[in-house]
Write a protein that holds these residues in place. Structure first.
Motif, PDB file in Angstrom:
ATOM      1  N   HIS A  11       0.835  -1.190   0.000  1.00 38.61           N
ATOM      2  CA  HIS A  11       0.000   0.000   0.000  1.00 38.61           C
ATOM      3  C   HIS A  11       0.877   1.249   0.000  1.00 38.61           C
ATOM      4  O   HIS A  11       2.066   1.169   0.345  1.00 38.61           O
ATOM      5  CB  HIS A  11      -0.914   0.014   1.237  1.00 38.61           C
ATOM      6  N   PRO A  12       0.328   2.401  -0.369  1.00 41.59           N
ATOM      7  CA  PRO A  12       1.093   3.646  -0.296  1.00 41.59           C
ATOM      8  C   PRO A  12       1.503   3.933   1.146  1.00 41.59           C
ATOM      9  O   PRO A  12       0.679   3.890   2.055  1.00 41.59           O
ATOM     10  CB  PRO A  12       0.099   4.697  -0.818  1.00 41.59           C
ATOM     11  N   ARG A  13       2.770   4.231   1.361  1.00 41.40           N
ATOM     12  CA  ARG A  13       3.286   4.366   2.722  1.00 41.40           C
ATOM     13  C   ARG A  13       2.707   5.556   3.474  1.00 41.40           C
ATOM     14  O   ARG A  13       2.790   5.621   4.701  1.00 41.40           O
ATOM     15  CB  ARG A  13       4.807   4.464   2.686  1.00 41.40           C
ATOM     16  N   VAL A  14       2.124   6.495   2.768  1.00 48.64           N
ATOM     17  CA  VAL A  14       1.522   7.633   3.459  1.00 48.64           C
ATOM     18  C   VAL A  14       0.381   7.177   4.367  1.00 48.64           C
ATOM     19  O   VAL A  14       0.075   7.818   5.378  1.00 48.64           O
ATOM     20  CB  VAL A  14       1.024   8.690   2.441  1.00 48.64           C
ATOM     21  N   ILE A  15      -0.236   6.042   4.039  1.00 49.75           N
ATOM     22  CA  ILE A  15      -1.310   5.509   4.873  1.00 49.75           C
ATOM     23  C   ILE A  15      -0.792   5.156   6.264  1.00 49.75           C
ATOM     24  O   ILE A  15      -1.509   5.286   7.263  1.00 49.75           O
ATOM     25  CB  ILE A  15      -1.955   4.274   4.201  1.00 49.75           C
ATOM     26  N   ASP A  16       0.470   4.740   6.359  1.00 52.87           N
ATOM     27  CA  ASP A  16       1.041   4.360   7.657  1.00 52.87           C
ATOM     28  C   ASP A  16       1.082   5.531   8.633  1.00 52.87           C
ATOM     29  O   ASP A  16       1.201   5.326   9.845  1.00 52.87           O
ATOM     30  CB  ASP A  16       2.465   3.828   7.469  1.00 52.87           C
ATOM     31  N   TRP A  17       1.007   6.751   8.129  1.00 54.13           N
ATOM     32  CA  TRP A  17       1.123   7.943   8.972  1.00 54.13           C
ATOM     33  C   TRP A  17      -0.185   8.314   9.651  1.00 54.13           C
ATOM     34  O   TRP A  17      -0.240   9.286  10.401  1.00 54.13           O
ATOM     35  CB  TRP A  17       1.614   9.117   8.127  1.00 54.13           C
ATOM     36  N   ILE A  18      -1.229   7.570   9.395  1.00 53.72           N
ATOM     37  CA  ILE A  18      -2.537   7.855  10.003  1.00 53.72           C
ATOM     38  C   ILE A  18      -2.636   7.100  11.328  1.00 53.72           C
ATOM     39  O   ILE A  18      -2.436   5.877  11.366  1.00 53.72           O
ATOM     40  CB  ILE A  18      -3.676   7.456   9.054  1.00 53.72           C
ATOM     41  N   PRO A  19      -2.949   7.782  12.434  1.00 53.23           N
ATOM     42  CA  PRO A  19      -2.880   7.155  13.767  1.00 53.23           C
ATOM     43  C   PRO A  19      -4.117   6.366  14.185  1.00 53.23           C
ATOM     44  O   PRO A  19      -4.327   6.163  15.376  1.00 53.23           O
ATOM     45  CB  PRO A  19      -2.675   8.367  14.685  1.00 53.23           C
ATOM     46  N   PHE A  20      -4.914   5.923  13.224  1.00 58.22           N
ATOM     47  CA  PHE A  20      -6.117   5.155  13.545  1.00 58.22           C
ATOM     48  C   PHE A  20      -6.048   3.824  12.792  1.00 58.22           C
ATOM     49  O   PHE A  20      -6.276   3.792  11.574  1.00 58.22           O
ATOM     50  CB  PHE A  20      -7.384   5.924  13.166  1.00 58.22           C
ATOM     51  N   PRO A  21      -5.727   2.727  13.481  1.00 54.94           N
ATOM     52  CA  PRO A  21      -5.521   1.435  12.807  1.00 54.94           C
ATOM     53  C   PRO A  21      -6.673   1.001  11.904  1.00 54.94           C
ATOM     54  O   PRO A  21      -6.442   0.548  10.777  1.00 54.94           O
ATOM     55  CB  PRO A  21      -5.330   0.464  13.975  1.00 54.94           C
ATOM     56  N   SER A  22      -7.903   1.118  12.390  1.00 53.86           N
ATOM     57  CA  SER A  22      -9.036   0.670  11.576  1.00 53.86           C
ATOM     58  C   SER A  22      -9.176   1.508  10.313  1.00 53.86           C
ATOM     59  O   SER A  22      -9.560   0.990   9.252  1.00 53.86           O
ATOM     60  CB  SER A  22     -10.334   0.729  12.390  1.00 53.86           C
ATOM     61  N   LEU A  23      -8.863   2.786  10.418  1.00 51.79           N
ATOM     62  CA  LEU A  23      -8.938   3.665   9.257  1.00 51.79           C
ATOM     63  C   LEU A  23      -7.851   3.297   8.244  1.00 51.79           C
ATOM     64  O   LEU A  23      -8.090   3.310   7.023  1.00 51.79           O
ATOM     65  CB  LEU A  23      -8.801   5.126   9.690  1.00 51.79           C
ATOM     66  N   ARG A  24      -6.661   2.960   8.753  1.00 56.45           N
ATOM     67  CA  ARG A  24      -5.591   2.532   7.846  1.00 56.45           C
ATOM     68  C   ARG A  24      -6.014   1.290   7.056  1.00 56.45           C
ATOM     69  O   ARG A  24      -5.817   1.212   5.838  1.00 56.45           O
ATOM     70  CB  ARG A  24      -4.313   2.257   8.635  1.00 56.45           C
ATOM     71  N   ASP A  25      -6.598   0.326   7.758  1.00 58.33           N
ATOM     72  CA  ASP A  25      -7.009  -0.908   7.087  1.00 58.33           C
ATOM     73  C   ASP A  25      -8.054  -0.630   6.012  1.00 58.33           C
ATOM     74  O   ASP A  25      -8.007  -1.186   4.908  1.00 58.33           O
ATOM     75  CB  ASP A  25      -7.567  -1.906   8.101  1.00 58.33           C
ATOM     76  N   ARG A  26      -9.002   0.247   6.315  1.00 58.75           N
ATOM     77  CA  ARG A  26     -10.040   0.556   5.326  1.00 58.75           C
ATOM     78  C   ARG A  26      -9.457   1.305   4.130  1.00 58.75           C
ATOM     79  O   ARG A  26      -9.888   1.094   2.993  1.00 58.75           O
ATOM     80  CB  ARG A  26     -11.171   1.360   5.978  1.00 58.75           C
ATOM     81  N   LEU A  27      -8.512   2.185   4.388  1.00 59.64           N
ATOM     82  CA  LEU A  27      -7.876   2.901   3.281  1.00 59.64           C
ATOM     83  C   LEU A  27      -7.120   1.930   2.374  1.00 59.64           C
ATOM     84  O   LEU A  27      -7.133   2.077   1.151  1.00 59.64           O
ATOM     85  CB  LEU A  27      -6.918   3.958   3.827  1.00 59.64           C
ATOM     86  N   ILE A  28      -6.462   0.951   2.968  1.00 56.42           N
ATOM     87  CA  ILE A  28      -5.741  -0.034   2.163  1.00 56.42           C
ATOM     88  C   ILE A  28      -6.718  -0.851   1.330  1.00 56.42           C
ATOM     89  O   ILE A  28      -6.490  -1.106   0.137  1.00 56.42           O
ATOM     90  CB  ILE A  28      -4.904  -0.949   3.072  1.00 56.42           C
ATOM     91  N   ARG A  29      -7.829  -1.253   1.932  1.00 51.02           N
ATOM     92  CA  ARG A  29      -8.823  -2.062   1.212  1.00 51.02           C
ATOM     93  C   ARG A  29      -9.474  -1.274   0.070  1.00 51.02           C
ATOM     94  O   ARG A  29      -9.706  -1.815  -1.021  1.00 51.02           O
ATOM     95  CB  ARG A  29      -9.913  -2.529   2.176  1.00 51.02           C
ATOM     96  N   LEU A  30      -9.766  -0.004   0.323  1.00 53.80           N
ATOM     97  CA  LEU A  30     -10.621   0.751  -0.590  1.00 53.80           C
ATOM     98  C   LEU A  30      -9.891   1.788  -1.441  1.00 53.80           C
ATOM     99  O   LEU A  30     -10.423   2.213  -2.476  1.00 53.80           O
ATOM    100  CB  LEU A  30     -11.723   1.458   0.220  1.00 53.80           C
ATOM    101  N   HIS A  31      -8.700   2.211  -1.015  1.00 53.87           N
ATOM    102  CA  HIS A  31      -8.062   3.326  -1.720  1.00 53.87           C
ATOM    103  C   HIS A  31      -6.573   3.129  -2.029  1.00 53.87           C
ATOM    104  O   HIS A  31      -5.896   4.092  -2.373  1.00 53.87           O
ATOM    105  CB  HIS A  31      -8.222   4.616  -0.893  1.00 53.87           C
ATOM    106  N   SER A  32      -6.066   1.924  -1.926  1.00 53.66           N
ATOM    107  CA  SER A  32      -4.647   1.717  -2.191  1.00 53.66           C
ATOM    108  C   SER A  32      -4.249   2.144  -3.601  1.00 53.66           C
ATOM    109  O   SER A  32      -3.142   2.631  -3.812  1.00 53.66           O
ATOM    110  CB  SER A  32      -4.280   0.246  -1.980  1.00 53.66           C
TER     111      SER A  32
END
Length: 226
Positions: free
Chosen positions: A45-66
């Motif tokens: 996934h794009p590494r910028v997603i790792d900078w978001i401090p909400f684990p569930s939000l990171r997972d959803r971003l990877i699933r839906l917006h990678s």
């Protein structure tokens, strides 16, 4: 950079260190909210997603917006939506003890004009009116300190309006949506989306990377020695 420094998001350095040197030693230093989920580790996934401090939000971003080419814009919208809940009576004079939420960015931008000056928030607050919290640097600094906005992301939540824009990212099982009434200035600032790489943008990134390089230097030295 002023916003970054004032909110003391220095734990991002630990996350960056782990990204560059992934091992148990560097992972243990990462702020808990930033530690990668199993889903993050299993999916590119794009590494910028790792900078978001909400684990569930990171997972959803990877699933839906990678694969979304606008992922940087979504990231900026997330950061612009960081909020802290507060009691209105503590911030504004002669107001009821109503729960409100206030965006970190709205207050931090006013604090950026204060330099390194420190004040006792209890000598300034409550402010005479809500607008003073954003228009007067002293009031912004006081609110910033009173609400512990410089203590990292552990108490941060997201402005409900964020999920109005991105409803697919809402997780009803996670308590990350701010509750109460919004307390905001007449004109809200948002982090600008990445644009064309001009000289000013280049210098901003360079300054940001030099800041990280200083923190990474000890680890790089020990790694080279080994």
């Amino acid at each position: 950079m002023a916003w970054y420094a004032k909110t003391k998001f220095h734990h991002i350095v630990d996350l960056t260190t782990w990204q560059l040197y992934p091992c148990l030693e560097t992972l243990e230093k990462v702020e808990e909210q930033y530690r990668p989920t199993l889903f993050q580790l299993q999916h590119e996934h794009p590494r910028v997603i790792d900078w978001i401090p909400f684990p569930s939000l990171r997972d959803r971003l990877i699933r839906l917006h990678s694969a979304n080419p606008q992922i940087d814009q979504i990231f900026c919208d997330v950061v612009s939506s960081y909020t802290v809940e507060a009691c209105l009576a503590d911030l504004v004079s002669e107001e009821p003890k109503t729960r409100v939420y206030i965006r970190v960015l709205d207050v931090a931008m006013g604090v950026a004009n204060m330099g390194n000056k420190t004040i006792d928030p209890h000598t300034i607050l409550p402010a005479p009116d809500a607008e003073s919290l954003f228009s007067l640097p002293e009031c912004a600094q006081a609110a910033f300190k009173l609400l512990n906005m410089d203590h990292g992301v552990t108490q941060y939540k997201l402005d409900p309006s964020f999920f109005g824009t991105y409803p697919e990212l809402f997780d009803p099982e996670e308590d990350i949506v701010a509750r109460g009434a919004p307390l905001r200035p007449n004109i809200q600032t948002r982090l600008p989306y990445p644009g064309r790489l001009d000289n000013l943008t280049f210098q901003t990134y360079r300054s940001f990377m030099e800041f990280h390089a200083l923190a990474l230097a000890p680890l790089q030295t020990s790694t080279e020695f080994i």
